[in-house]
Design an enzyme around this catalytic site. Sequence first.
Site, short mmCIF file in Angstrom:
data_model
loop_
_atom_site.label_atom_id
_atom_site.label_comp_id
_atom_site.label_asym_id
_atom_site.label_seq_id
_atom_site.Cartn_x
_atom_site.Cartn_y
_atom_site.Cartn_z
N GLY A 1 9.56 -7.62 140.73
CA GLY A 1 8.25 -7.08 141.13
C GLY A 1 7.14 -7.83 140.42
O GLY A 1 7.32 -8.98 140.01
N THR B 1 4.28 -9.05 137.72
CA THR B 1 4.30 -9.32 136.28
C THR B 1 3.70 -8.15 135.52
O THR B 1 4.16 -7.80 134.42
CB THR B 1 3.55 -10.64 136.00
N ALA C 1 3.82 -4.85 136.22
CA ALA C 1 4.80 -3.77 136.06
C ALA C 1 5.96 -4.22 135.18
O ALA C 1 6.47 -3.46 134.36
CB ALA C 1 5.31 -3.31 137.43
N GLY C 2 6.37 -5.48 135.35
CA GLY C 2 7.47 -6.01 134.55
C GLY C 2 7.16 -5.97 133.06
O GLY C 2 8.04 -5.69 132.23
N GLU D 1 12.41 -10.51 137.27
CA GLU D 1 12.00 -11.54 138.24
C GLU D 1 10.60 -11.17 138.70
O GLU D 1 10.42 -10.13 139.35
CB GLU D 1 12.95 -11.56 139.44
N CYS E 1 7.21 -14.66 146.13
CA CYS E 1 7.00 -15.04 144.73
C CYS E 1 7.07 -16.55 144.55
O CYS E 1 6.46 -17.09 143.64
CB CYS E 1 8.06 -14.36 143.86
N GLU F 1 -1.86 -14.85 141.35
CA GLU F 1 -0.99 -14.73 142.53
C GLU F 1 -1.72 -13.87 143.57
O GLU F 1 -2.03 -12.71 143.32
CB GLU F 1 0.32 -14.06 142.11
#
Length: 497
Positions: A241, A243, A245-246, A263, A297, A396
């Site tokens: 998902g 960056t 949230a990661g 990822e 992505c 992004e």
Amino acid sequence: MTDTATAAATLVGGGDQPDLYLGGRWVAPHSTTRIDVFSPATGEQVGSVPNGDATDVDTAVAKGRRAFESGVWRAKTPAQRAAVLRRAAELINERSADITGLISAEMGASPTDVATLQQLPGTGVLSGYADAAEAYPWEEKRTGLFGETLVVREPIGVVGAIIAWNVPLFLICNKLGPALAAGCSIVLKPAPETPLDANLLAEIFTEAGVPAGVLSVVTGGLEAGQALVEHPDVDKITFTGSTAAGRIIAARCGDLLKRCSLEMGGKSAAIVLDDVDLPSNIHMLVFSGLLNNGQACVAQTRVLVPRSRHDEIVAAMVETAKTFTPGVPGDPDAKLGPIITDKQRSKVEDYIATGKAEGATAVLDGGRPDGLDSGHFVAPTIFTGVTNDMTIAREEIFGPVISVIAYDTVDEAIAIANDSDYGLAGSVWTSDIARGVEIAKQVRTGTYGINWYAIDPASPFGGYKNSGIGRENGREGLESYLEHKSILMPMGYSSGN
Ligand code: NAD
């Protein structure tokens, strides 16, 4: 909570899903709220699923933990597990009309895009993980300081998988594949935008031979995702998902000392060299930036062009991008689908406005296409005069927007490609393959393409920098679902071979 005998057939072709698919059975949810799913192409409601809560996650994890401890799956041989993955890939191909129908409905993707960007790579990674499991050295003898040691690899335990909406079939295969190949149990939480296909896929894996309890799907949003991350019986989180949230998930996993692989986003650069054969590469170059409406992505959204051929390359890009006409899934002329939500389309349009405000020139300014007012469509936009410090070159966008950046020397192009917070993918476009490989080695990204870009099921995929931690696909992907254990033999012991 009661198990129900809801027939699997009620799901196929229909997005109205009353229950959760937990451990291989339909189960009435604890949660009383639901997620209604709307087509991004038409605005119509196409389905509804339970908005799973923390109790639903707890039920799924408990099933996974019991199945793991029982050994019903992890005690099977790697070859037996590989056979189940291969069978699942076959069943996905056999049921592709049903799966594609649900994915087209929930994300507006054309059947062609589902086939090429999701089904082909999704079944490809299942085969890749099956091969990797069969070839993997599950047990290995080593001779060290004290004599012989037996190194064994064991499944990590119960895995929580949290995924994005942009290629759901591919992402589900890339989570279930390695977890199941390793012998783990898995609880999957699909994205709330695209939950409809996940239960059908879980049914297919059950039919392929995954035993009861091992695999569950909890449809839901933030609550379900957070509950998976927090759950003490979940041994690993695998996340695909954003960056943003990661970063939050990784921080919690750090606190909990939970294994975690990520990822995340990208802002990949396509370096076009001065020796590029334009006619044979232009379509793939533009496609690599616009694939899945730029909702990828790995999209090559920064195109670095030599100043000596700038105008010629830009003209060819614009003509090619104009052929990517937006349309609804059933339209045979449609080359692009909609943006997933109205909110995401607004974000894309804000980026386009920011690009103009910061001084870039929209040589192709797609805007909202005529006649598609009920969906969230945006036609391709190409910016020139972009410098690498502009917002549209750094962030992004996740929409059909390509930024062209001119360079004078190849070293400068490599420096621009590397001047990014991200490092997921990249590409070089040249008639000299050896030169392309040399450039590929100098760009700090996890994957790279020469005169195209693709994800190879047998080779590691993942990100440098803010694009991720860990690798998927092939042996490396399998390994991230394993613990390594060293068993020291008595001093002086030798097994003799
Ligand atoms: P997102 O981060 O908003 O959501 C992804 C998933 O995480 C969803 O299921 C969501 O419900 C869940 N989630 C969000 N916050 C959470 C939290 N705090 N705790 C637990 N779960 C949480 O991303 P998105 O908008 O769905 O997807 C787009 C992003 O995904 C893009 O940045 C794209 O680059 C990235 N992506 C990366 C890859 C890759 O392989 N690197 C592949 C596909 C998409």
